[in-house]
Design an enzyme around this catalytic site. Structure first.
Site, PDB file in Angstrom:
ATOM      1  N   ILE A 167       3.240   4.890  -0.195  1.00 40.19           N
ATOM      2  CA  ILE A 167       4.002   5.128  -1.141  1.00 40.19           C
ATOM      3  C   ILE A 167       4.815   3.732  -1.585  1.00 40.19           C
ATOM      4  O   ILE A 167       5.638   3.855  -2.512  1.00 40.19           O
ATOM      5  CB  ILE A 167       5.109   5.966  -0.138  1.00 40.19           C
ATOM      6  N   GLY A 168       5.525   2.700  -0.206  1.00 37.59           N
ATOM      7  CA  GLY A 168       5.573   1.737  -1.227  1.00 37.59           C
ATOM      8  C   GLY A 168       5.330   0.785  -2.737  1.00 37.59           C
ATOM      9  O   GLY A 168       5.926   0.446  -3.747  1.00 37.59           O
ATOM     10  N   TYR A 199       8.507   5.965  17.702  1.00 34.76           N
ATOM     11  CA  TYR A 199       8.199   6.135  16.097  1.00 34.76           C
ATOM     12  C   TYR A 199       9.451   6.972  15.915  1.00 34.76           C
ATOM     13  O   TYR A 199      10.359   6.372  15.508  1.00 34.76           O
ATOM     14  CB  TYR A 199       7.236   6.073  15.438  1.00 34.76           C
ATOM     15  N   SER A 247       1.063  -0.844  -0.047  1.00 36.50           N
ATOM     16  CA  SER A 247       0.169  -0.328  -0.062  1.00 36.50           C
ATOM     17  C   SER A 247       0.874   1.267   0.088  1.00 36.50           C
ATOM     18  O   SER A 247       1.597   1.405   0.014  1.00 36.50           O
ATOM     19  CB  SER A 247      -1.092  -0.432   1.754  1.00 36.50           C
TER      20      SER A 247
HETATM   21  P1  NDP Z   1       1.147   2.628   4.802  1.00 36.36           P
HETATM   22  O1  NDP Z   1       0.913   1.557   5.857  1.00 36.36           O
HETATM   23  O2  NDP Z   1       0.585   2.836   3.435  1.00 36.36           O
HETATM   24  O3  NDP Z   1       2.433   1.659   4.135  1.00 36.36           O
HETATM   25  C1  NDP Z   1       3.435   0.609   4.966  1.00 36.36           C
HETATM   26  C2  NDP Z   1       4.129  -0.606   4.596  1.00 36.36           C
HETATM   27  O4  NDP Z   1       5.123  -0.971   5.586  1.00 36.36           O
HETATM   28  C3  NDP Z   1       3.036  -1.670   4.250  1.00 36.36           C
HETATM   29  O5  NDP Z   1       2.987  -2.184   2.911  1.00 36.36           O
HETATM   30  C4  NDP Z   1       2.741  -2.662   5.917  1.00 36.36           C
HETATM   31  O6  NDP Z   1       2.369  -3.705   4.963  1.00 36.36           O
HETATM   32  C5  NDP Z   1       4.536  -2.690   5.578  1.00 36.36           C
HETATM   33  N1  NDP Z   1       4.864  -2.803   6.967  1.00 36.36           N
HETATM   34  C6  NDP Z   1       4.929  -2.410   7.966  1.00 36.36           C
HETATM   35  N2  NDP Z   1       5.108  -3.905   8.519  1.00 36.36           N
HETATM   36  C7  NDP Z   1       6.333  -4.370   7.539  1.00 36.36           C
HETATM   37  C8  NDP Z   1       6.831  -5.498   8.209  1.00 36.36           C
HETATM   38  N3  NDP Z   1       6.988  -5.988   9.439  1.00 36.36           N
HETATM   39  N4  NDP Z   1       7.636  -6.190   7.075  1.00 36.36           N
HETATM   40  C9  NDP Z   1       7.645  -5.519   5.865  1.00 36.36           C
HETATM   41  N5  NDP Z   1       6.287  -4.558   5.082  1.00 36.36           N
HETATM   42  C10 NDP Z   1       5.310  -4.511   6.772  1.00 36.36           C
HETATM   43  O7  NDP Z   1       2.327   3.840   5.074  1.00 36.36           O
HETATM   44  P2  NDP Z   1       2.759   4.442   3.733  1.00 36.36           P
HETATM   45  O8  NDP Z   1       2.996   4.041   2.939  1.00 36.36           O
HETATM   46  O9  NDP Z   1       2.923   6.228   4.329  1.00 36.36           O
HETATM   47  O10 NDP Z   1       4.589   4.485   4.981  1.00 36.36           O
HETATM   48  C11 NDP Z   1       5.328   3.821   3.956  1.00 36.36           C
HETATM   49  C12 NDP Z   1       6.859   5.159   4.899  1.00 36.36           C
HETATM   50  O11 NDP Z   1       6.860   5.951   4.663  1.00 36.36           O
HETATM   51  C13 NDP Z   1       6.977   3.647   5.890  1.00 36.36           C
HETATM   52  O12 NDP Z   1       8.452   4.101   6.670  1.00 36.36           O
HETATM   53  C14 NDP Z   1       6.663   5.347   6.750  1.00 36.36           C
HETATM   54  O13 NDP Z   1       6.821   5.235   7.625  1.00 36.36           O
HETATM   55  C15 NDP Z   1       7.091   6.270   5.728  1.00 36.36           C
HETATM   56  N6  NDP Z   1       6.670   7.531   6.589  1.00 36.36           N
HETATM   57  C16 NDP Z   1       5.022   7.913   5.816  1.00 36.36           C
HETATM   58  C17 NDP Z   1       4.449   9.133   6.354  1.00 36.36           C
HETATM   59  C18 NDP Z   1       3.426   9.288   6.317  1.00 36.36           C
HETATM   60  O14 NDP Z   1       2.100  10.143   6.823  1.00 36.36           O
HETATM   61  N7  NDP Z   1       1.817   7.902   5.461  1.00 36.36           N
HETATM   62  C19 NDP Z   1       5.128  10.508   6.789  1.00 36.36           C
HETATM   63  C20 NDP Z   1       6.461  10.023   6.995  1.00 36.36           C
HETATM   64  C21 NDP Z   1       7.167   8.796   7.044  1.00 36.36           C
HETATM   65  P3  NDP Z   1       1.619  -3.978   5.935  1.00 36.36           P
HETATM   66  O15 NDP Z   1       0.093  -4.107   4.111  1.00 36.36           O
HETATM   67  O16 NDP Z   1       1.332  -5.625   5.786  1.00 36.36           O
HETATM   68  O17 NDP Z   1       0.869  -3.865   6.806  1.00 36.36           O
END
Ligand code: NDP
Length: 271
Positions: free
Chosen positions: A14-15, A148, A12
């Site tokens: 950003i990734g 965090y 989901s």
């Molecule tokens: P999402 O929750 O949409 O995406 C997070 C992703 O990380 C998901 O695919 C989730 O997988 C995955 N994940 C969580 N735990 C694990 C694990 N143990 N192993 C592998 N994958 C895992 O959030 P974002 O896209 O926003 O987050 C992406 C990055 O951006 C993160 O590092 C976050 O800290 C950073 N970020 C986000 C901000 C925001 O406002 N959204 C602000 C600043 C930084 P699953 O679907 O299985 O849960």
């Protein structure tokens, strides 16, 4: 020669956006996620964009050596690692369990440590890119975000420390620092506002103001695609910056220092 990008946390947000954009830009993209049953959104986005992805299971809290070995066996190289997987966690050191701090470190910090350690030799071989999504919370503390922020500060510290040596081996290193991004992240954090405000004691009102400012900013948040564009630039630019804030809001946010020299912590957040 097709370059290979390995990206974590692509189910989901950003990734997901970064995986699709990398594939569109011509990278053979290995899109990893901890639970393949959550791959539907990514598959749909890839189909819509007309690109192919190599989707694999990878929980960053588990040993990634088999996945990395398989990627190298199948593709022969890794040119880019994007450490994107992360999870928020709201709480204070007093309210929260040590175990929750450890879990937050496992995903956001040690997940980055173990994958970086394993992939770095491949990046050295290709003169590649090491890109890690941190946060403005990795350079400025945020109330109730102690675990965090600690984890993201740790990642920033590690990357800043290793960047010169990595660069001397031909690997360019960048940290991407988003502000607010409209993803599932916020919903997953589970902020119980009233509990947090009550626990803030004398700072309760300031904390309420802080959250309302933050949430206003979330309503004007960046999209995952906007952040993914920045990641793509870090992958492709000749000389990407080490530290890249993705939004103007992020730049403004870093002006909100929590602890002033006179010790009036949190005060400034009411600004
Ligand atoms: P999402 O929750 O949409 O995406 C997070 C992703 O990380 C998901 O695919 C989730 O997988 C995955 N994940 C969580 N735990 C694990 C694990 N143990 N192993 C592998 N994958 C895992 O959030 P974002 O896209 O926003 O987050 C992406 C990055 O951006 C993160 O590092 C976050 O800290 C950073 N970020 C986000 C901000 C925001 O406002 N959204 C602000 C600043 C930084 P699953 O679907 O299985 O849960």
């Amino acid at each position: 020669m097709t370059r290979v990008a390995l990206i974590t946390g692509t189910s989901s947000g950003i990734g997901l956006a970064a995986a699709v954009q990398a594939a569109k830009a011509g990278y053979r993209t290995v899109a990893t996620m901890r639970d393949l049953s959550r791959a539907g959104k990514l598959r749909a986005a890839a189909a819509e964009a007309g690109v192919e992805l190599d989707i694999r299971a990878l929980d960053v809290t588990e040993d990634p050596s088999a996945v990395v070995a398989a990627v190298l066996a199948d593709h022969g190289r890794i040119d880019v690692l994007v450490n994107n997987a992360g999870a928020g966690h709201v709480g204070t050191v007093e309210q929260d369990s040590v175990e929750n701090f450890r879990k937050t470190m496992e995903v956001n910090f040690f997940g980055v440590v173990q994958l970086t350690k394993l992939v770095m030799p491949a990046l050295r071989a290709t003169g590649g890119r090491l890109i890690t999504v941190t946060s403005v919370g990795g350079i400025v503390g945020q109330p109730f975000n102690e675990a965090y922020c600690a984890a993201k500060f740790a990642v920033e510290g590690m990357m800043e420390s290793l960047a010169p040596l990595a660069e001397s081996h031909g690997v360019k290193v960048s940290v991407i620092e988003p502000g607010a991004v409209a993803t599932e992240f916020v919903n997953n954090v589970g902020l119980d506002l009233e509990t947090a405000i009550a626990a803030a004691g004398p700072y309760g009102d300031q904390f309420r103001n802080y959250v309302s400012r933050t949430m206003q900013s979330f309503s004007a948040a960046q999209t995952p695609d906007e952040v993914a564009e920045v990641i793509l630039k870090a992958m492709t630019d000749e000389s990407p910056a080490f530290r890249i804030q993705t939004s103007q809001w992020a730049e403004g946010f870093t002006g909100l220092k929590l602890a002033d020299q006179d010790g009036s912590a949190v005060q400034k957040l009411t600004g």
